[in-house]
Design an enzyme around this catalytic site. Structure first.
Site: not given
Ligand code: PMP
Length: 289
Positions: A50, A149, A182
């Site tokens: 990622r 990200k 989300e």
């Molecule tokens: N959404 C956002 C905006 C995030 O920054 C994150 C990570 N903190 C997640 C979802 C969750 O992703 P992951 O399970 O890969 O940590």
């Protein structure tokens, strides 16, 4: 604590980057949050993949190969004797001049911090958490794609402030069309009639690593899993709701915008997924020692 900066391990007080780094000046860079459990780095390959996808999307040439980056993460954990903790992996555009132009930046900087993190108070995992929907929406795909990200998290920080102002720890962010995307740092799931549902990535969700693991676990346990567009109405009328994230793991949600979700207590499907996830984190991953 020893912090990895561009191949060197520096003490915390000496771990500094230039004020001319475009990561600071413009939020120009990408990052990952990764967990180590029981001497293993959980889903490291997925996080590294990622990171390189985020970097590609912003035309940021990472100066290490994915294999070298994997080794650097594991070595930083080892250097800090970290068996259980949280790893922050950051790649900035590097040192440049005042002015946006990334061509002025000589070399991207790689920073790895291996520390600990606690996102939510333990009692919220037992009782479940209340959240609200906030006015700040997810970025448009046509702007900075929310799948990246990036170091520019202001969009999510504003939503987090709005959540805090409303007296809760997390917030649902909608997309510009009003569908659920989300939360500020977590993906959202609902359970309805035994089915597991989560917003599709095109709704503006991050490609969450925990999201992927939970979908895999649920499918393996025989649950139907799908990714339709969801509205707030769907969330209010869910049997269960929970959030997923590397830091948060799986946290039950029992109230959304003042509406009690299901029984008002963490549901059975959520509890089962929590147990399965815990089992997985203890045994799988890239060994540190
Ligand atoms: N959404 C956002 C905006 C995030 O920054 C994150 C990570 N903190 C997640 C979802 C969750 O992703 P992951 O399970 O890969 O940590």
């Amino acid at each position: 604590m020893k912090i990895f900066i561009d191949g060197q391990y520096l003490d915390e007080q000496n771990a500094k980057i230039s004020v001319f780094d475009h990561g600071l000046l413009y939020g120009d860079g990408v990052f990952e949050g990764i967990r180590a459990y029981n001497g293993r780095v959980f889903r490291l390959k997925e996080h590294i993949d990622r990171l390189y996808c985020s970097a590609k999307a912003i035309l940021l040439p990472i100066p290490l190969t994915p294999a070298e980056m994997t080794q650097a993460v594991v070595a930083t954990c080892r250097e800090n004797n970290l068996r259980d903790g949280y790893i922050r992996l950051v790649v900035t555009r590097g040192i440049g001049t005042l002015g946006l132009n990334p061509n002025r930046c000589q070399r991207p900087s790689v920073i790895i911090i291996a520390d600990t993190i606690q996102l939510y108070p333990p009692e919220l995992y037992e009782r479940g958490m209340a959240i609200v929907t906030v006015p700040t929406t997810r970025n448009l795909h046509s702007a900075v794609n929310p799948a990246i990200k990036s170091l520019n998290y202001l969009n999510n920080i504003l939503a987090k402030i709005e959540a805090n102002n409303a007296g809760v720890e997390e917030a649902i962010m909608l997309n510009a069309e009003g569908y659920v995307a989300e939360c500020t740092g977590d993906n959202l799931f609902i359970v309805k009639g035994g089915h597991l549902l989560t917003p599709p990535l095109y709704a503006g969700a991050l490609y969450g690593i925990t999201r992927g693991v939970v979908m895999e676990l649920a499918a393996r346990a025989g649950m139907k899993v799908s990714e339709p567009n969801l509205t707030r109405y769907d969330v209010f009328n869910a049997d269960e709701c929970f959030l997923t994230g590397t830091g948060a793991e799986i946290i039950p949600i029992v109230k959304v915008d003042g509406r009690v979700i299901g029984t008002g207590h963490p549901g059975e499907a959520t509890k089962q997924l929590v147990a399965q996830y815990r089992g997985l984190t203890q045994v799988s991953g890239e060994p540190i020692f």
